[in-house]
Design a protein around this motif. Sequence first.
Motif, PDB file in Angstrom:
ATOM      1  N   VAL A   1       0.846  -1.180   0.000  1.00  0.00           N
ATOM      2  CA  VAL A   1       0.000   0.000   0.000  1.00  0.00           C
ATOM      3  C   VAL A   1       0.886   1.237   0.000  1.00  0.00           C
ATOM      4  CG1 VAL A   1      -1.642   1.344   1.373  1.00  0.00           C
ATOM      5  CG2 VAL A   1      -1.954  -1.125   1.119  1.00  0.00           C
ATOM      6  N   PHE A   2       0.531   2.203  -0.850  1.00  0.00           N
ATOM      7  CA  PHE A   2       1.235   3.478  -0.913  1.00  0.00           C
ATOM      8  C   PHE A   2       0.254   4.594  -0.566  1.00  0.00           C
ATOM      9  CE2 PHE A   2       3.797   0.704  -3.460  1.00  0.00           C
ATOM     10  CZ  PHE A   2       5.092   1.173  -3.345  1.00  0.00           C
ATOM     11  N   ALA A   3       0.773   5.651   0.063  1.00  0.00           N
ATOM     12  CA  ALA A   3      -0.071   6.799   0.395  1.00  0.00           C
ATOM     13  C   ALA A   3       0.750   8.068   0.238  1.00  0.00           C
ATOM     14  CB  ALA A   3      -0.595   6.688   1.829  1.00  0.00           C
ATOM     15  N   GLY A   4       0.157   9.091  -0.358  1.00  0.00           N
ATOM     16  CA  GLY A   4       0.901  10.330  -0.555  1.00  0.00           C
ATOM     17  C   GLY A   4       0.012  11.481  -0.970  1.00  0.00           C
ATOM     18  N   THR A   5       0.650  12.609  -1.209  1.00  0.00           N
ATOM     19  CA  THR A   5      -0.078  13.828  -1.546  1.00  0.00           C
ATOM     20  C   THR A   5      -0.373  13.946  -3.034  1.00  0.00           C
ATOM     21  OG1 THR A   5       2.025  15.003  -1.714  1.00  0.00           O
ATOM     22  CG2 THR A   5       0.898  15.066   0.411  1.00  0.00           C
ATOM     23  N   THR A   6       0.318  13.156  -3.843  1.00  0.00           N
ATOM     24  CA  THR A   6       0.095  13.188  -5.287  1.00  0.00           C
ATOM     25  C   THR A   6      -0.253  11.790  -5.772  1.00  0.00           C
ATOM     26  OG1 THR A   6       2.443  12.805  -5.732  1.00  0.00           O
ATOM     27  CG2 THR A   6       1.702  15.093  -5.612  1.00  0.00           C
ATOM     28  N   PRO A   7      -0.986  11.673  -6.873  1.00  0.00           N
ATOM     29  CA  PRO A   7      -1.326  10.337  -7.369  1.00  0.00           C
ATOM     30  C   PRO A   7      -0.093   9.608  -7.867  1.00  0.00           C
ATOM     31  CG  PRO A   7      -2.011  12.019  -8.927  1.00  0.00           C
ATOM     32  CD  PRO A   7      -1.562  12.738  -7.700  1.00  0.00           C
ATOM     33  N   GLY A   8      -0.078   8.290  -7.709  1.00  0.00           N
ATOM     34  CA  GLY A   8       1.030   7.491  -8.200  1.00  0.00           C
ATOM     35  C   GLY A   8       1.094   7.520  -9.717  1.00  0.00           C
ATOM     36  N   GLN A   9       2.285   7.314 -10.235  1.00  0.00           N
ATOM     37  CA  GLN A   9       2.481   7.222 -11.678  1.00  0.00           C
ATOM     38  C   GLN A   9       2.832   5.772 -11.984  1.00  0.00           C
ATOM     39  OE1 GLN A   9       1.926   9.896 -13.634  1.00  0.00           O
ATOM     40  NE2 GLN A   9       1.380  10.986 -11.764  1.00  0.00           N
ATOM     41  N   PRO A  10       1.829   4.912 -12.155  1.00  0.00           N
ATOM     42  CA  PRO A  10       2.093   3.471 -12.205  1.00  0.00           C
ATOM     43  C   PRO A  10       2.808   3.043 -13.479  1.00  0.00           C
ATOM     44  CG  PRO A  10      -0.191   3.933 -12.697  1.00  0.00           C
ATOM     45  CD  PRO A  10       0.421   5.238 -12.288  1.00  0.00           C
ATOM     46  N   ASP A  11       3.843   2.264 -13.291  1.00  0.00           N
ATOM     47  CA  ASP A  11       4.488   1.529 -14.372  1.00  0.00           C
ATOM     48  C   ASP A  11       5.215   0.369 -13.711  1.00  0.00           C
ATOM     49  OD1 ASP A  11       6.799   2.557 -13.279  1.00  0.00           O
ATOM     50  OD2 ASP A  11       7.124   4.043 -14.839  1.00  0.00           O
ATOM     51  N   SER A  12       6.148  -0.227 -14.380  1.00  0.00           N
ATOM     52  CA  SER A  12       6.804  -1.408 -13.828  1.00  0.00           C
ATOM     53  C   SER A  12       7.811  -1.061 -12.734  1.00  0.00           C
ATOM     54  CB  SER A  12       7.531  -2.170 -14.946  1.00  0.00           C
ATOM     55  OG  SER A  12       8.488  -1.326 -15.571  1.00  0.00           O
TER      56      SER A  12
ATOM     57  N   VAL B   1      -4.275   7.058  -2.121  1.00  0.00           N
ATOM     58  CA  VAL B   1      -3.863   5.760  -1.582  1.00  0.00           C
ATOM     59  C   VAL B   1      -3.902   4.749  -2.716  1.00  0.00           C
ATOM     60  CG1 VAL B   1      -4.422   3.909   0.043  1.00  0.00           C
ATOM     61  CG2 VAL B   1      -4.701   6.304   0.731  1.00  0.00           C
ATOM     62  N   GLY B   2      -2.845   3.974  -2.835  1.00  0.00           N
ATOM     63  CA  GLY B   2      -2.780   2.992  -3.906  1.00  0.00           C
ATOM     64  C   GLY B   2      -2.355   1.625  -3.409  1.00  0.00           C
ATOM     65  N   VAL B   3      -2.768   0.594  -4.136  1.00  0.00           N
ATOM     66  CA  VAL B   3      -2.369  -0.792  -3.868  1.00  0.00           C
ATOM     67  C   VAL B   3      -1.633  -1.282  -5.111  1.00  0.00           C
ATOM     68  CG1 VAL B   3      -3.130  -3.118  -3.260  1.00  0.00           C
ATOM     69  CG2 VAL B   3      -4.426  -1.128  -2.450  1.00  0.00           C
ATOM     70  N   VAL B   4      -0.438  -1.825  -4.916  1.00  0.00           N
ATOM     71  CA  VAL B   4       0.386  -2.283  -6.028  1.00  0.00           C
ATOM     72  C   VAL B   4       0.806  -3.723  -5.773  1.00  0.00           C
ATOM     73  CG1 VAL B   4       2.429  -1.835  -7.434  1.00  0.00           C
ATOM     74  CG2 VAL B   4       1.272   0.062  -6.297  1.00  0.00           C
ATOM     75  N   LEU B   5       0.742  -4.549  -6.801  1.00  0.00           N
ATOM     76  CA  LEU B   5       1.208  -5.931  -6.717  1.00  0.00           C
ATOM     77  C   LEU B   5       2.572  -6.066  -7.372  1.00  0.00           C
ATOM     78  CD1 LEU B   5      -1.686  -8.438  -7.579  1.00  0.00           C
ATOM     79  CD2 LEU B   5      -0.907  -7.645  -5.346  1.00  0.00           C
TER      80      LEU B   5
END
Length: 204
Positions: A63-74, A111-115
């Motif tokens: 789980v990630f949490a921060g003030t800006t949205p995540g920039q998902p990639d590999s 808040v994001g969830v990453v696998l």
Amino acid sequence: GESNRAVDGTADPRWATGSCTHTAPEGEPRPWWSVDLGSLRAVGRVRLLNRLEASERLQHWRVFAGTTPGQPDSDPSAWRGTAACGAETAGPAGPGSWVEVDCGGRLAQHVGVVLGGGPSGKAILTLCEVEVLEHVHVERPHYDSTVAADKGRVAAARRYVEEYYAALAPPWRERRPHYLRRAAQFLGEALDAVREGDAVGLER
């Protein structure tokens, strides 16, 4: 499954009910899910409801949490402006069970969830509900060593007073003066400590 299913308020782990998310069926490197909280919040526990079927998919999650949205990639470092809550969880979650991690009051709007990738380098993320709970700070009373010692002296004095009132019959009656003297001794020490503390406070 659409991403908003994870926050539809329906905590049902069965796929057939239509309340679980699903990333690309063929799998992808580091699949992710995220939510915008709308404003900065002190994020406490983040809870994830695993799917009942194919439950082994929810592993190596973070789980990630921060003030800006995540920039998902590999690359996990691409979640700029966010920080991980706890360590990556390796083992799969149980079928239809909740898992959680504590973000400890981190200020975040996203808040994001990453696998992590599976054995083939690809994985599928499916979530049946996500709960982001606000952190609640509880003030705990603080006792320094002086206060702890005072409480011990007063407790000892109280025990001697109880012994005094209990010793009404011989042969214990003869010890009643001793019990009162000991109670007075402990109370006197506690009062001296209080006076000393007050004097220190005035000097400051």
